[in-house]
Enzyme design. Sequence first.
Site, short mmCIF file in Angstrom:
data_model
loop_
_atom_site.label_atom_id
_atom_site.label_comp_id
_atom_site.label_asym_id
_atom_site.label_seq_id
_atom_site.Cartn_x
_atom_site.Cartn_y
_atom_site.Cartn_z
N TYR A 176 0.83 -1.20 0.00
CA TYR A 176 0.00 0.00 0.00
C TYR A 176 0.87 1.25 0.00
O TYR A 176 2.04 1.23 0.34
CB TYR A 176 -0.92 0.01 1.23
CG TYR A 176 -0.17 0.19 2.53
CD1 TYR A 176 0.03 1.45 3.10
CD2 TYR A 176 0.34 -0.91 3.21
CE1 TYR A 176 0.72 1.61 4.29
CE2 TYR A 176 1.03 -0.77 4.41
CZ TYR A 176 1.22 0.49 4.94
OH TYR A 176 1.91 0.65 6.11
N PHE A 186 2.70 9.70 3.42
CA PHE A 186 3.02 9.50 4.83
C PHE A 186 3.39 8.06 5.16
O PHE A 186 3.91 7.78 6.25
CB PHE A 186 1.87 9.97 5.73
CG PHE A 186 0.54 9.30 5.46
CD1 PHE A 186 0.25 8.05 5.97
CD2 PHE A 186 -0.40 9.94 4.68
CE1 PHE A 186 -0.97 7.44 5.72
CE2 PHE A 186 -1.63 9.34 4.42
CZ PHE A 186 -1.91 8.08 4.94
N ASP A 187 3.14 7.14 4.24
CA ASP A 187 3.52 5.74 4.50
C ASP A 187 3.51 4.97 3.19
O ASP A 187 2.71 5.27 2.29
CB ASP A 187 2.54 5.11 5.49
CG ASP A 187 3.08 3.82 6.10
OD1 ASP A 187 4.26 3.50 5.87
OD2 ASP A 187 2.31 3.13 6.81
N ILE A 204 -7.68 1.04 10.82
CA ILE A 204 -8.73 2.07 10.80
C ILE A 204 -9.99 1.52 10.12
O ILE A 204 -9.90 0.65 9.24
CB ILE A 204 -8.24 3.35 10.10
CG1 ILE A 204 -7.82 3.06 8.65
CG2 ILE A 204 -7.12 4.01 10.88
CD1 ILE A 204 -7.45 4.33 7.88
N TYR A 230 -8.37 8.53 11.07
CA TYR A 230 -7.83 8.82 12.41
C TYR A 230 -8.61 9.90 13.15
O TYR A 230 -8.24 10.26 14.27
CB TYR A 230 -6.36 9.23 12.30
CG TYR A 230 -5.46 8.09 11.89
CD1 TYR A 230 -5.01 7.16 12.81
CD2 TYR A 230 -5.09 7.93 10.55
CE1 TYR A 230 -4.20 6.11 12.43
CE2 TYR A 230 -4.28 6.88 10.16
CZ TYR A 230 -3.84 5.97 11.11
OH TYR A 230 -3.04 4.92 10.72
N PHE A 246 -5.48 5.97 -0.06
CA PHE A 246 -4.64 4.76 -0.05
C PHE A 246 -4.78 4.02 -1.37
O PHE A 246 -5.88 3.82 -1.86
CB PHE A 246 -5.06 3.81 1.08
CG PHE A 246 -4.71 4.27 2.46
CD1 PHE A 246 -3.45 4.04 2.98
CD2 PHE A 246 -5.65 4.94 3.23
CE1 PHE A 246 -3.13 4.46 4.27
CE2 PHE A 246 -5.35 5.36 4.51
CZ PHE A 246 -4.08 5.12 5.03
#
Length: 263
Positions: A176, A186-187, A204, A230, A246
């Site tokens: 992902y 961010f990831d 989540i 979040y 995502f």
Amino acid sequence: MRKSLVALSTVAALGLFACQPDTAEKNTTNNNEETASSDVSKSNDDMTDTQKHAYAMGASMGLFVSNRAEQQEQLGVPMDQEALKQGFEDGLNDSLKYSQEEIQKLAQEGEQVLREKQQAQAQEQAEENVQKGKDYMAENAKKDGVKTTESGIQYEVLEEGDGESPSAEDTVQVHYRGTLIDGTEFDSSYKRDEPATFPLNRVIPGWTEGVQLMQEGAKYRFVIPPELAYGERATGAITPNSTLIFEVELLDVVEEEAQEETE
């Protein structure tokens, strides 16, 4: 603030300087100051352990103050460098303008001002994020191939799969990439060059729901509103009430036996 522990350590260190007793031992130390304060401009290898320890203490204080000054500037409370230097020197020379109790009270007041500024800034940003997220999702919903679930998740099929679909209780293996709506990443498991494996009911809500729509081998793009991400929590680059994007590739629905073997 996040660096309150460092702040306390710094204040404690400054307090030690300021509270040195005026004894003969202190006078002797001052008389020998030239000897103790030898040249530290020499190379690292030539510094004594005592010099290195003193240098490390000074460097830690300097780094803290530098970071603190940057934080205050961002909050609109610039640090008065001259007053800072004066306070440090007065502490070293035991010539404080205020009592220890007054200094503690002033330091606490300063922390409170910054906390209030941070809270106000976070609230303002959270409100802005909500509106920006709604605007983004409204535009995204107009694109061909974008569907919206009843809960409000938007998804787009980038690649179809033909394998098993997971349930909320399953463990999945995925690749992902996560970004904010402005494109900030961010990831990414791709950057780590290692897929992620986790129980689908421990992430989540947007992931728990969205990945269940997929089949093994599929790749989807999800846009997840803050209430299914979040929420008002902040983590890393994710600020309160952020809408998240995502791209998820479902590699495998992990069989229970295989999962037990990895554990």
